[in-house]
Scaffold this active site. Structure first.
Site, PDB file in Angstrom:
ATOM      1  N   ASN A  34     -61.341 -19.895   9.573  1.00 34.85           N
ATOM      2  CA  ASN A  34     -60.247 -19.102  10.461  1.00 34.85           C
ATOM      3  C   ASN A  34     -58.961 -19.544   9.497  1.00 34.85           C
ATOM      4  O   ASN A  34     -58.759 -20.118   8.707  1.00 34.85           O
ATOM      5  CB  ASN A  34     -60.315 -19.433  11.972  1.00 34.85           C
ATOM      6  CG  ASN A  34     -59.644 -18.488  12.684  1.00 34.85           C
ATOM      7  OD1 ASN A  34     -59.610 -17.358  12.497  1.00 34.85           O
ATOM      8  ND2 ASN A  34     -58.505 -19.047  13.626  1.00 34.85           N
ATOM      9  N   LYS A  35     -57.876 -18.647  10.035  1.00 37.85           N
ATOM     10  CA  LYS A  35     -56.633 -18.792   9.549  1.00 37.85           C
ATOM     11  C   LYS A  35     -56.173 -19.986   9.214  1.00 37.85           C
ATOM     12  O   LYS A  35     -56.284 -21.122  10.035  1.00 37.85           O
ATOM     13  CB  LYS A  35     -55.568 -18.282  10.491  1.00 37.85           C
ATOM     14  CG  LYS A  35     -54.087 -17.984  10.277  1.00 37.85           C
ATOM     15  CD  LYS A  35     -53.941 -17.320   8.705  1.00 37.85           C
ATOM     16  CE  LYS A  35     -54.465 -16.216   8.687  1.00 37.85           C
ATOM     17  NZ  LYS A  35     -54.689 -15.846   7.266  1.00 37.85           N
ATOM     18  N   ASP A  91     -62.975 -15.908  11.246  1.00 38.40           N
ATOM     19  CA  ASP A  91     -63.348 -14.742  10.128  1.00 38.40           C
ATOM     20  C   ASP A  91     -64.847 -14.866   9.972  1.00 38.40           C
ATOM     21  O   ASP A  91     -65.271 -13.942   9.285  1.00 38.40           O
ATOM     22  CB  ASP A  91     -62.585 -15.245   8.914  1.00 38.40           C
ATOM     23  CG  ASP A  91     -61.121 -14.348   9.260  1.00 38.40           C
ATOM     24  OD1 ASP A  91     -60.232 -14.886   9.823  1.00 38.40           O
ATOM     25  OD2 ASP A  91     -61.159 -13.103   8.441  1.00 38.40           O
ATOM     26  N   ARG A 128     -55.685  -6.183   9.943  1.00 40.66           N
ATOM     27  CA  ARG A 128     -56.313  -7.412   9.686  1.00 40.66           C
ATOM     28  C   ARG A 128     -56.874  -8.007  10.903  1.00 40.66           C
ATOM     29  O   ARG A 128     -56.765  -7.270  11.967  1.00 40.66           O
ATOM     30  CB  ARG A 128     -55.169  -8.520   9.105  1.00 40.66           C
ATOM     31  CG  ARG A 128     -53.713  -8.361   9.715  1.00 40.66           C
ATOM     32  CD  ARG A 128     -53.263  -8.700  11.088  1.00 40.66           C
ATOM     33  NE  ARG A 128     -54.174  -9.916  11.573  1.00 40.66           N
ATOM     34  CZ  ARG A 128     -54.335 -10.336  12.633  1.00 40.66           C
ATOM     35  NH1 ARG A 128     -54.098  -9.170  13.561  1.00 40.66           N
ATOM     36  NH2 ARG A 128     -54.649 -11.458  12.786  1.00 40.66           N
ATOM     37  N   GLY A 129     -57.453  -9.295  10.701  1.00 47.45           N
ATOM     38  CA  GLY A 129     -58.341  -9.775  11.692  1.00 47.45           C
ATOM     39  C   GLY A 129     -59.452  -9.248  11.624  1.00 47.45           C
ATOM     40  O   GLY A 129     -59.878  -8.134  11.381  1.00 47.45           O
ATOM     41  N   ALA A 130     -60.835 -10.127  11.739  1.00 49.23           N
ATOM     42  CA  ALA A 130     -62.147  -9.969  11.001  1.00 49.23           C
ATOM     43  C   ALA A 130     -62.693  -8.719  11.892  1.00 49.23           C
ATOM     44  O   ALA A 130     -62.899  -7.876  11.014  1.00 49.23           O
ATOM     45  CB  ALA A 130     -63.022 -11.367  11.189  1.00 49.23           C
ATOM     46  N   GLN A 140     -48.569 -13.940  11.903  1.00 49.11           N
ATOM     47  CA  GLN A 140     -49.354 -13.212  12.869  1.00 49.11           C
ATOM     48  C   GLN A 140     -49.086 -13.880  14.219  1.00 49.11           C
ATOM     49  O   GLN A 140     -49.190 -13.162  15.099  1.00 49.11           O
ATOM     50  CB  GLN A 140     -50.880 -13.669  12.507  1.00 49.11           C
ATOM     51  CG  GLN A 140     -51.308 -12.899  11.226  1.00 49.11           C
ATOM     52  CD  GLN A 140     -51.387 -13.872  10.014  1.00 49.11           C
ATOM     53  OE1 GLN A 140     -50.494 -14.570   9.999  1.00 49.11           O
ATOM     54  NE2 GLN A 140     -52.069 -13.264   9.164  1.00 49.11           N
ATOM     55  N   ARG A 182     -61.340  -7.765   1.153  1.00 51.96           N
ATOM     56  CA  ARG A 182     -60.933  -9.279   1.214  1.00 51.96           C
ATOM     57  C   ARG A 182     -62.159 -10.045   1.548  1.00 51.96           C
ATOM     58  O   ARG A 182     -63.167  -9.577   1.974  1.00 51.96           O
ATOM     59  CB  ARG A 182     -60.151  -9.360   2.935  1.00 51.96           C
ATOM     60  CG  ARG A 182     -58.485  -8.596   2.914  1.00 51.96           C
ATOM     61  CD  ARG A 182     -57.775  -9.162   4.089  1.00 51.96           C
ATOM     62  NE  ARG A 182     -57.418 -10.348   3.977  1.00 51.96           N
ATOM     63  CZ  ARG A 182     -56.853 -10.818   4.947  1.00 51.96           C
ATOM     64  NH1 ARG A 182     -56.564 -10.233   6.299  1.00 51.96           N
ATOM     65  NH2 ARG A 182     -56.458 -12.172   4.910  1.00 51.96           N
TER      66      ARG A 182
HETATM   67  O1  MRU Z   1     -55.155 -12.948   7.630  1.00 53.34           O
HETATM   68  P1  MRU Z   1     -55.546 -12.203   9.202  1.00 53.34           P
HETATM   69  O2  MRU Z   1     -54.344 -11.980   9.789  1.00 53.34           O
HETATM   70  O3  MRU Z   1     -56.731 -11.481   8.628  1.00 53.34           O
HETATM   71  O4  MRU Z   1     -56.378 -13.516   9.520  1.00 53.34           O
HETATM   72  C1  MRU Z   1     -56.900 -13.229  10.908  1.00 53.34           C
HETATM   73  C2  MRU Z   1     -57.469 -14.526  11.776  1.00 53.34           C
HETATM   74  O5  MRU Z   1     -57.539 -15.709  10.913  1.00 53.34           O
HETATM   75  C3  MRU Z   1     -57.975 -14.155  13.080  1.00 53.34           C
HETATM   76  O6  MRU Z   1     -57.961 -15.416  13.671  1.00 53.34           O
HETATM   77  C4  MRU Z   1     -59.506 -14.069  12.863  1.00 53.34           C
HETATM   78  O7  MRU Z   1     -59.651 -12.867  11.845  1.00 53.34           O
HETATM   79  C5  MRU Z   1     -60.248 -13.750  14.180  1.00 53.34           C
HETATM   80  S1  MRU Z   1     -59.560 -12.181  14.850  1.00 53.34           S
HETATM   81  C6  MRU Z   1     -60.476 -11.808  16.034  1.00 53.34           C
END
Ligand code: MRU
Length: 350
Positions: free
Chosen positions: A249-250, A239, A56-58, A198, A95
Site C-alpha cells: 500500500n501507499k 494495492d 489512482r487507487g487500485a 492524497q 502502473r
Molecule cells: O499512488 P496511488 O494514489 O494510486 O496509491 C493509492 C493507494 O495506495 C491506496 O491506498 C490503494 O490503492 C487502495 S485504494 C482503495
C-alpha cells in the site's frame, strides 16, 4: 452528538464514468481546487491517464483499465488481434503495483470472444459489471469493517482509499463512512501522504464533503499523535495483498502499522478480493513502483532539484501480514491473515 449525513448520500463522487461512448476520468491531480473530467476516447489515452495519476487507487485503476480494454476492442474491431494485444500490454504496463489493473484487463479480455460480432458491447458490459460490483463490494466491506470498531473513537487512515480510489464509496473510507453513520467513530486523523498529497488533497476533501470530522497532520507528526491519542485503529486500503497476507500500500503505511501496534492500536486492511493476488507469494515479490524524483523536489518547492543529490521515490511499501489484525474483504473478514486463511477465503472454504 453532531448531525450525521445519511449513508446513501456519502461518498458519491465519481472518479470514473462511461458516458457518450467514452471513458470520463475526474482529474485527481487538480483536486481539490478544480473538479474537471477528462474525456478519453482511446485505450492509449486511458493507459497514459493511469500512469500520470489522473486516476489512482487500485480499484479505480482497475475500472478505468476495464473501460480501456473496451476501447481497445473497439479500435481493433476489424479483427486485428496483434493490435489488440499491443494495446492490452500498454494498459497493463501503466502502473506496476496495483493488482486490480491486470486483474481487470484479464477479466474483460476473457469475457470477449475474438470471433464474436458484437465484441465491443460484450467488453463494455463486462467493464460496467466490474464497476458496479466494486461499489457493491465497498458497501459490504464498509459494514463489515465498521462492525470491528468499538466506538466512539477516532481512527487513522493513510493516502486515499475513498470514493476517488474506487468505483464509489471507498474501501478504508467506506468503513469510516459506515462507522461514522453508526456513531462508532468521532473523527479521522489523516496524514498528508507525500509527495502526491492524497491524504490532504483527496481524503480530507472527501471527508469534509461528507461532514466527517478530519484532522490533517504532516506524515512525520503521526508518531507523536499515536503516542498522545492512542487511536485504536489504523484503517487503510491495499494495492496488492499477496498469498501470505503481506500488504502493498501507499508508502508510509508500514510505518503507521508499526506505530499503531507500538501504541496498542490495531491495523485493518480493507480490500476487495480483486486486490488479492495468490500468484505473488509474499511482499518481497511485489513490484514496487518508483516514480520520478522530480515529484519530491516539486513538493519541497525546488522543481529542478539540487545538483549531485540522488532521490529515491518508492511510492508503495510492504506491511508484513504479521502487522495486520484484520483483512476485510467482500467475502468476509480474515483475522490475522496468513496463507492458509487467504486461500480458504478465496476458495470459499471458510
Ligand atoms: O499512488 P496511488 O494514489 O494510486 O496509491 C493509492 C493507494 O495506495 C491506496 O491506498 C490503494 O490503492 C487502495 S485504494 C482503495
Amino acid at each position: 452528538m453532531s448531525k450525521r449525513k445519511d449513508l446513501a448520500n456519502m461518498g458519491s463522487v465519481q472518479a470514473v464514468r462511461w458516458q457518450d461512448d467514452a471513458c470520463l476520468l475526474l482529474d485527481q491531480r487538480r483536486l481539490p481546487q478544480q473538479e474537471t473530467y477528462l474525456r478519453l476516447e482511446d485505450s492509449a489515452s486511458v493507459a497514459r491517464a493511469i500512469s500520470d495519476m489522473v486516476v489512482r487507487g487500485a480499484p479505480a485503476i482497475g475500472i478505468a483499465a476495464a473501460y480501456g480494454v473496451a476501447l481497445a476492442v473497439r479500435e481493433t474491431e476489424s479483427g486485428d488481434r496483434a493490435g489488440l494485444q499491443v494495446r492490452l500490454d500498454f494498459l497493463a504496463a501503466a502502473r506496476p503495483t496495483a493488482s486490480n489493473l491486470v486483474w481487470a484487463i484479464r477479466r474483460v479480455s476473457a469475457a470477449t470472444d475474438p470471433g464474436e460480432r458484437h465484441r465491443f458491447d460484450t467488453a463494455l458490459a463486462e467493464a460496467r459489471a466490474i464497476h458496479a460490483e466494486d461499489i457493491a463490494m465497498n458497501l459490504t466491506m464498509g459494514e463489515l469493517g465498521a462492525g470491528l470498531i468499538d466506538g466512539p473513537c477516532s481512527v487513522v487512515t493513510h493516502c486515499n482509499a475513498g470514493a476517488l480510489a474506487t468505483g464509489g464509496f471507498g474501501t478504508a473510507l467506506g468503513v469510516v463512512r459506515c462507522a461514522w453513520a453508526s456513531g462508532r467513530i468521532q473523527g479521522v486523523f489523516a496524514g498528508e501522504t507525500r509527495p502526491w498529497q492524497q491524504g490532504s488533497r483527496l481524503t480530507c476533501w472527501e471527508l469534509a464533503r461528507d461532514e466527517i470530522p478530519v484532522t490533517l497532520l504532516v506524515d512525520s507528526a503521526m508518531a507523536q499523535m499515536f503516542r498522545q491519542q492512542h487511536p485504536p485503529w489504523l484503517i487503510v486500503g491495499a494495492d496488492r495483498v499477496t498469498a501470505n497476507g503481506d500488504v502493498a500500500n501507499k508508502i508510509g503505511t508500514y510505518s503507521l502499522a508499526v506505530l499503531a501496534r507500538q501504541h496498542g492500536g490495531r491495523v485493518m486492511v480493507v480490500a476487495p478480493t480483486s486486490t488479492l493476488d495468490l500468484s505473488t507469494p509474499d511482499g518481497d515479490s511485489v513490484p514496487i513502483e518508483h516514480r520520478s524524483g522530480d515529484e519530491i523536489w516539486a513538493i519541497s518547492g525546488q522543481p529542478s532539484g539540487i545538483n549531485g543529490v540522488a532521490v529515491d521515490n518508492p511510492v508503495f511499501d510492504i506491511t508484513p501480514a504479521s502487522c495486520v489484525d484484520a483483512l476485510v474483504t467482500e467475502k468476509g473478514i480474515v483475522q490475522a491473515p496468513d496463507s492458509k486463511k487467504i486461500s480458504a477465503l478465496l476458495s470459499g472454504g471458510r
